[in-house]
Design a protein around this motif. Structure first.
Motif, PDB file in Angstrom:
ATOM      1  N   ARG B 107      51.713  63.651  90.322  1.00  0.00           N
ATOM      2  CA  ARG B 107      50.783  62.900  91.145  1.00  0.00           C
ATOM      3  C   ARG B 107      51.281  61.485  91.440  1.00  0.00           C
ATOM      4  N   MET B 108      51.752  60.808  90.397  1.00  0.00           N
ATOM      5  CA  MET B 108      52.213  59.442  90.600  1.00  0.00           C
ATOM      6  C   MET B 108      53.466  59.396  91.473  1.00  0.00           C
ATOM      7  N   ILE B 109      54.319  60.409  91.326  1.00  0.00           N
ATOM      8  CA  ILE B 109      55.529  60.447  92.170  1.00  0.00           C
ATOM      9  C   ILE B 109      55.123  60.583  93.634  1.00  0.00           C
ATOM     10  N   CYS B 110      54.166  61.463  93.903  1.00  0.00           N
ATOM     11  CA  CYS B 110      53.683  61.622  95.278  1.00  0.00           C
ATOM     12  C   CYS B 110      53.115  60.314  95.798  1.00  0.00           C
ATOM     13  N   PHE B 111      52.332  59.672  94.941  1.00  0.00           N
ATOM     14  CA  PHE B 111      51.708  58.428  95.370  1.00  0.00           C
ATOM     15  C   PHE B 111      52.760  57.381  95.730  1.00  0.00           C
ATOM     16  N   TRP B 112      53.752  57.262  94.875  1.00  0.00           N
ATOM     17  CA  TRP B 112      54.787  56.258  95.151  1.00  0.00           C
ATOM     18  C   TRP B 112      55.634  56.632  96.350  1.00  0.00           C
ATOM     19  N   ALA B 113      55.860  57.940  96.523  1.00  0.00           N
ATOM     20  CA  ALA B 113      56.638  58.376  97.688  1.00  0.00           C
ATOM     21  C   ALA B 113      55.941  57.946  98.973  1.00  0.00           C
ATOM     22  N   ILE B 114      54.616  58.035  98.958  1.00  0.00           N
ATOM     23  CA  ILE B 114      53.870  57.625 100.144  1.00  0.00           C
ATOM     24  C   ILE B 114      53.865  56.106 100.260  1.00  0.00           C
ATOM     25  N   PHE B 115      53.635  55.486  99.109  1.00  0.00           N
ATOM     26  CA  PHE B 115      53.524  54.028  99.083  1.00  0.00           C
ATOM     27  C   PHE B 115      54.791  53.358  99.621  1.00  0.00           C
ATOM     28  N   ILE B 116      55.940  53.915  99.241  1.00  0.00           N
ATOM     29  CA  ILE B 116      57.216  53.298  99.550  1.00  0.00           C
ATOM     30  C   ILE B 116      57.487  53.284 101.059  1.00  0.00           C
ATOM     31  N   THR B 117      56.826  54.190 101.797  1.00  0.00           N
ATOM     32  CA  THR B 117      57.066  54.211 103.239  1.00  0.00           C
ATOM     33  C   THR B 117      56.549  52.941 103.915  1.00  0.00           C
ATOM     34  N   LEU B 118      55.728  52.184 103.205  1.00  0.00           N
ATOM     35  CA  LEU B 118      55.330  50.864 103.706  1.00  0.00           C
ATOM     36  C   LEU B 118      56.558  50.037 104.038  1.00  0.00           C
ATOM     37  N   MET B 119      57.623  50.295 103.282  1.00  0.00           N
ATOM     38  CA  MET B 119      58.806  49.455 103.398  1.00  0.00           C
ATOM     39  C   MET B 119      59.808  49.999 104.413  1.00  0.00           C
ATOM     40  N   LEU B 120      59.419  51.032 105.139  1.00  0.00           N
ATOM     41  CA  LEU B 120      60.357  51.597 106.110  1.00  0.00           C
ATOM     42  C   LEU B 120      59.747  51.626 107.509  1.00  0.00           C
ATOM     43  N   PRO B 121      59.445  50.471 108.092  1.00  0.00           N
ATOM     44  CA  PRO B 121      58.878  50.488 109.439  1.00  0.00           C
ATOM     45  C   PRO B 121      59.858  51.136 110.410  1.00  0.00           C
ATOM     46  N   VAL B 122      59.307  51.671 111.473  1.00  0.00           N
ATOM     47  CA  VAL B 122      60.115  52.460 112.400  1.00  0.00           C
ATOM     48  C   VAL B 122      61.301  51.649 112.920  1.00  0.00           C
ATOM     49  N   GLU B 123      61.119  50.348 113.041  1.00  0.00           N
ATOM     50  CA  GLU B 123      62.169  49.523 113.638  1.00  0.00           C
ATOM     51  C   GLU B 123      63.449  49.518 112.814  1.00  0.00           C
ATOM     52  N   VAL B 124      63.333  49.636 111.485  1.00  0.00           N
ATOM     53  CA  VAL B 124      64.553  49.548 110.691  1.00  0.00           C
ATOM     54  C   VAL B 124      65.228  50.898 110.506  1.00  0.00           C
ATOM     55  N   ARG B 125      64.567  51.962 110.902  1.00  0.00           N
ATOM     56  CA  ARG B 125      65.213  53.262 110.686  1.00  0.00           C
ATOM     57  C   ARG B 125      65.388  54.001 112.004  1.00  0.00           C
TER      58      ARG B 125
END
Lengths: 293, 278, 352
Positions: B107-125
């Motif tokens: 559960r926590m891994i899923c949560f962090w996997a989602i959370f971390i996408t905050l740091m990947l805005p479309v512009e940088v990828r």
């Protein structure tokens, strides 16, 4: 939450999470991993072979004087946008907070530029400052100021800053006003009874109480200026004249999409990711602190 | 006291004027003919060509570079904005529900996997994501436009935050009443989330409508052109000879839907704005 | 209607054990109040009965049926929560009908049951309202109504009165008692309030640190507390607990030097270290009594609570009728019939 307040099951939650995890994996983690991998490779001129070059792409990027120029330009641009957008929003919010009666009306009138896309904001400002057809562009030229943002880099930068800040003021205004209105009136009344003048009250009571909001907004505004202003720059100046308005994000775009230089473009993406990570970290450190209050 | 109270109003009216002027002049520009604007004589009062300008923009498009009618671009933008907003809300509701109301391994891994996408805005990828799109042959499709933007940590975090405020006794009462998780989701969680959904919808609709870089990359088929990208393409290099009257009419149409949503749903808009940033 | 049996219920959260083997037999139609200070495990026990928590060991039987492994919904129980847990977006009617709807009862049956319960609780005129439009007392009634319409075998109450103001609490207390008697449903009622416990229960279970310190009728708990914890927890003001030693089988010598004679001797107790319990209301002025220096008076109207110290400095509280001087010395004599003797080491009651 205690055991009694949750549901049993393993399959159901994974089914619920599946859509988001799938999209996240395919469109976030896979590309991010690709970017990191490619940033360590270099392709030959025909794109046939690629060679593992460790951090050469990074070194090439950060030692490129034009990239460094873009970095400093981005810093200046972001600071200017943030200062302008925060300063004017704070000023207007303080004014709106002073007369509660009209505050809602002014809020309505000031709030909507938020909804204007950065690219559209650029079009609006272009139409005003076009040297030949823009109402202000012509006025400036008529006054003897040689105004042409397509030729003069400084003017181009100024225009991009104005258009970017204009759009962001609404956002800041909403947060500043909310922050101001959450300051208990009794605190201000107490200060007034203590004999503090309005100006003194602002700097000794309101501003310190508002500083968490201001700091939060600063981070948001910097993030906005770094990334979301791409639309403004792309539609207004295309990074020009010369490279006068080329920011880091614009540079990554031209290197990757226009010049198809995958290695250095990927390296730039990775650098930008690190920047977002840093900004997010700062923001969360701060939010955590705010939660503890 | 009375004399001092006038100043805030003066400043605010001035502020409103400054902030409204770009829109005003755009509206004015959309009511004159191309020649008037091309000469550089933009008046400050409305002209008489509004109808034909809007008709041309709506049905035929403008500019010598391309002629995509605004109606088609508006439809694309609307579809994109609605799909992004709706899709984000649906998948975020589901995943936040799973994370808050279940305990399962990972559960926590899923949560962090989602959370971390905050740091990947479309512009940088952009570039690597573009390659993925090519491999999945999603370039030049509505699905390619929408799906990569649909995963959102912000919405998931907002719903998670809100779900955590739902008293645990509701779950307990539901269990005693015999409601399973999906029944609880439908009968209790969804109705309680209505205002949050509305608030988020406003924010996400604007986010979706105003997308720029992603459609610019992924779409080069005119049939899928969105209004924001289409508008800037009409300008090209900013030539004085552009059909500025039609461009301005298109600009008005491009900004009207999101501005309208903000003004009509202002209460939810401000709630959404403030809460997504908590 | 059903009986309830708890057999050796234990509960551990990680390494901390919150319940140490609880046994309880509840007769059909009986109301048991589980009372104890916060953290004593009483709510956990209730949740285990409801099925919201699972026991680490032990069994729960409702009506003779082992329900230990069953989900809450399969146990045929109803629960009233401390914060009522009324769904805010549903009307009173919908709140009460929700559980029946899930059970797919026919619509006329649902309406009949809700109407009946509403009438019983006098909330018929509120059925279309939302919970936020109700007063605290009305919400409480709706929460009761939601439990009643289920026609369960067992009612569980989790401190349902603690969110009400003092006056309403007294009214609702009486009402719950009346209702429970009338419906004759076996009930468990959890509270931290000893007055609530005394007035509501057919029997009390006083819990202390995850154990049942005593299970008995309210009067018995008051008259013959099983240990010093129960003795001090039940009764207001608290029982005086004075250290002493058994000078003879029927005589307690307090550490301060005073000797008191018990109504009946305790065989073979001589020399044991004990705690002597005297309820404040069992002290009365008498010329040959124990001397107490008055420190503080709490007039309650018909009675006065007097706080003071004995000659050796030990604190003593008495509840006296009539006028009491504000300061000076009082001579108080305990009623020998109401002396409680506890083992000083274990705290367990010694006297019969």
């Amino acid at each position: 939450m205690s055991q009694s307040a949750i549901f049993k099951g393993v399959v159901v939650p994974y089914l619920l999470l599946a859509p988001q995890l799938l999209v996240t994996a395919i469109f976030f983690f896979w590309p991010a991993a690709q970017a990191i991998w490619q940033s360590l490779l270099r392709e030959d001129a025909f794109g046939l072979n690629s060679e593992f070059v460790w951090f050469e792409n990074f070194i090439e990027v950060v030692t490129d004087p034009t990239w460094l120029d873009a970095a400093f330009r981005t810093l200046f641009f972001s600071a200017a946008v943030a200062a302008l957008a925060l300063g004017s929003a704070l000023f207007l919010a303080v004014q709106a907070d002073r007369n509660i009666r009209g505050a809602t009306t002014y809020k309505t009138l000031l709030v909507w530029p938020y909804a204007v896309a950065p690219a559209v904001a650029a079009v609006l400002w272009l139409f005003m400052f076009h040297p030949n057809i823009g109402i202000f562009g012509r006025a400036l030229n008529a006054m003897g100021i040689a105004w042409d943002y397509k030729l003069n880099g400084g003017q181009a930068m100024g225009l991009v800053i104005l258009a970017s800040a204009w759009k962001q003021v609404s956002y800041n205004f909403i947060f500043f006003l909310a922050g101001l209105q959450s300051i208990p009136k009794s605190v201000l009344e107490a200060a007034a009874i203590d004999g503090a003048s309005p100006r003194y009250r602002f700097w000794t009571i309101i501003f310190p109480l508002l500083s968490p909001t201001a700091f939060f907004l600063l981070v948001v505004n910097l993030t906005y200026a770094f990334f979301e202003t791409f639309g403004v720059i792309h539609s207004l100046t295309q990074g020009g004249p010369g490279k006068a308005t080329e920011t880091l994000i614009y540079r990554a775009y031209t290197d990757g999409v226009m010049n198809l230089n995958l290695g250095t473009s990927a390296a730039q993406s990775v650098i930008l990711m690190l920047l977002v990570v840093a900004l997010t970290f700062v923001q969360f450190r701060f939010i955590e602190r705010r939660v503890h209050y | 006291m009375r004399g001092r109270n006038i100043w805030p109003h003066v400043w605010l009216v001035l502020g409103v004027l400054i902030f409204s002027f770009p829109i005003y002049i755009t509206l004015i520009g959309s009511t004159h003919d191309g020649a008037t604007i091309g000469r550089g004589d933009v008046p400050l009062l409305p002209g008489t060509h509004a109808l034909e300008n809007y008709a041309q923009a709506w049905g035929a498009g403008g500019g010598r570079y391309m002629g995509t009618p605004a109606v088609s671009m508006l439809a694309n933008s609307l579809a994109m904005a609605l799909l992004i907003a709706g899709g984000k809300i649906v998948i975020s509701l589901l995943s936040a529900f799973a994370v808050v109301f279940f305990r399962f391994p990972g559960r926590m891994i899923c949560f962090w996997a989602i959370f971390i996408t905050l740091m990947l805005p479309v512009e940088v990828r952009i570039i690597p994501t573009f390659e993925v799109m090519v491999n999945l042959s999603l370039v030049n499709t509505m699905a390619g436009l929408v799906i990569p933007l649909i995963a959102s940590a912000t919405a998931t975090l907002l719903f998670r935050q809100f779900f955590l405020t739902i008293p645990p006794e509701f779950v307990e009462a539901a269990k005693i009443d015999g409601a399973g998780p999906m029944r609880f989701f439908r009968d209790v969680v969804l109705p309680l989330s209505v205002t949050n959904i509305a608030a988020l919808f406003v924010i996400l609709f604007i986010y979706g409508w105003n997308q720029y870089l992603w459609p610019l990359l992924i779409i080069n088929d005119r049939g899928l052109e969105t209004i924001i990208v289409g508008l800037t393409k009409m300008i090209g290099g900013g030539d004085s000879q552009n059909e500025w009257n039609v461009i301005m009419a298109t600009a008005v149409m491009a900004l009207l839907p999101p501005v309208g949503v903000v003004l009509l749903m202002q209460r939810w808009f401000i709630k959404g704005l403030v809460e997504t940033e908590k | 209607m059903a009986t309830l049996s708890l057999r050796g219920i234990t509960k551990r959260f990680g390494t901390t054990q919150v319940l140490h083997g609880i046994d309880l037999e509840v007769a059909d139609g009986e109301m048991i109040v589980i009372v104890g200070a916060s953290g004593c495990g009483k709510s956990t026990l209730l949740r285990i009965v409801s099925g919201l928590e699972s026991a680490s060991e032990g069994q729960v039987l409702i009506g003779g049926r082992d329900v230990t492994a069953l989900e809450p919904a399969e146990r045929d129980i109803a629960m009233v929560f401390q914060n009522y847990a009324l769904y805010p977006h549903m009307s009173v009617f919908q709140n009460m009908a929700y559980g029946l709807k899930i059970r797919r009862l026919p619509k006329p049956e649902i309406e009949r049951r809700v109407a009946e319960a509403a009438k019983l609780l006098d909330i018929g005129h509120l059925l279309d309202r939302k919970p936020r439009q109700l007063s605290g007392g009305q919400r409480q009634r709706v929460a009761m109504g939601r439990a009643i319409v289920r026609e369960p075998h067992l009612f569980l109450f989790d401190e349902p009165l603690s969110n009400l103001d003092a006056k309403l609490r007294v009214t609702m207390r009486a009402e719950i008692r009346r209702l429970q008697r009338r419906l004759g449903v076996t009930s468990l009622f959890v509270t931290h309030d000893q007055v609530e416990a005394m007035t509501l229960g057919d029997r009390l279970m006083v819990m202390h640190q995850g154990r049942a310190a005593q299970v008995a009728s309210p009067m018995e708990v008051w008259a013959k507390p099983a240990d010093t914890y129960v003795a001090s927890f039940i009764g207001s003001p608290s029982m005086n607990l004075l250290p002493g030693i058994m000078a003879a089988d029927g005589v307690v010598a307090l550490d301060g030097g005073i000797q008191l004679t018990l109504p009946a001797p305790i065989a073979g107790a001589t020399g044991r270290s004990v705690t002597l319990g005297i309820r404040p209301e069992h002290l009365a002025p008498a010329p040959d009594g124990i001397a107490m220096q008055v420190e503080l008076l709490e007039p309650l109207g018909s009675e006065t609570v007097v706080h003071g110290r004995m000659a050796d400095g030990t604190a003593l509280t008495a509840k006296l009728l009539g006028h009491v001087p504000e300061s000076g010395e009082l001579m108080l004599r305990p009623d020998p019939a109401w002396l409680h003797v506890f083992d000083r080491e274990t705290g367990q009651r010694i006297s019969a």
